[in-house]
Write an enzyme that holds these catalytic residues in place. Sequence first.
Site, short mmCIF file in Angstrom:
data_model
loop_
_atom_site.label_atom_id
_atom_site.label_comp_id
_atom_site.label_asym_id
_atom_site.label_seq_id
_atom_site.Cartn_x
_atom_site.Cartn_y
_atom_site.Cartn_z
CB SER A 158 -0.96 -0.03 1.20
OG SER A 158 -1.91 1.01 1.11
CB THR A 159 1.16 4.16 2.27
OG1 THR A 159 -0.26 4.27 2.39
CG2 THR A 159 1.78 5.54 2.21
CG HIS A 184 -4.09 -0.88 -0.95
ND1 HIS A 184 -3.87 -0.85 0.41
CD2 HIS A 184 -4.68 -2.08 -1.22
CE1 HIS A 184 -4.31 -1.98 0.94
NE2 HIS A 184 -4.80 -2.74 -0.03
CG MET A 276 -2.60 3.54 7.31
SD MET A 276 -1.50 4.18 8.58
CE MET A 276 -0.68 5.53 7.69
CG ASP A 279 -5.79 -5.40 2.49
OD1 ASP A 279 -6.33 -6.50 2.72
OD2 ASP A 279 -5.68 -4.93 1.34
#
Length: 340
Positions: A158-159, A184, A276, A279
């Site tokens: 993600s991030t 993401h 973050m 997930d």
Amino acid sequence: MPVRVLIVDDSPVIRAIMKSVLRQDPEIEVIGEAGDPYEAREAIKRLNPDVITLDVEMPRMSGVEFLKKIMQLRPMPVVMVSSLTAAGSEKAIDALAIGAVDCIGKPVGGDTPNPFLELPAILKNAARASANVQYTEQKTVRREAYNPADKVVFIGASTGGVDALFRILRSFPASCPPTLIVQHMPSGFTASFASRLNHHCAPTVREATHGTVLRPGHVYIAPGGDRHLEVSGKHEPTCLLVDGPPVSGHSPSVDRLFMTASALGPRAVGVLLTGMGRDGADGLKAIRDRGGYTIAQSEATCVVYGMPRVAAEIGAVNIQLPLNMIAAETLKAAGEWITA
């Protein structure tokens, strides 16, 4: 203390829409705005924001060029704002590779949901991200022939994941194990991301399509949007794109991919990178519980140590490694190098 945000965009209309959305969140304070990078430079010096939004396309200097200067002179969390055109998404991917924390598309009108409704959460996450992660050089991967040994690799991020994935996949050989990735990313950006990876990496990198049989030497990126990427079939694993509500807050979801990957048992290698939230943590544990091998990125090299942290806490991780060692460990777990 509220997150202090500086908005940088040449469109007064876009700035007004963003301010209207952000002012509805008491945990965010819009402390200023700028119409181009030169105004933004002075505003940053004067206001010292926690995070800035930065338009990709601006007069006098592009947002990507300005981001390079920020990352060199005053690293800080930056969220890119881009049109959803092919050119806009390509530049947003460039910005993420340079060091932007996240990106978001601009509203397109009509019945399409306003992506700016997600902006408050994105900015609060970005403000907690590390803009000063230092990486050691990527471990050199040997260039002998590689045999993927009937294993499949699954990666979630993600991030901060765009840069991490570039670093990992650029070390993969052309004969790498079949690799499925959930990163993401807003809808409309993943095609440009896959294209960029395909240009710079030895394997073939494409957006995943429904019904594609997994093949060595191929990397499949989950398309952004409202469908989940799954894998089906033990003897001939196949990509599936499945409708459904968000899982662990996301669609596509890393957990959804990893849960289906666990059915492969010892043939699955799961890798959870910076991001973050949580997930992927439960899915990674499912892979480990069913005999697969699991790797998580270390805290020191994560832009956000969220997803890997939760995975480690629940016992989902066989080994935690700095980013520069993950490619070599993944390839070791998924096959073998053959010396000619």
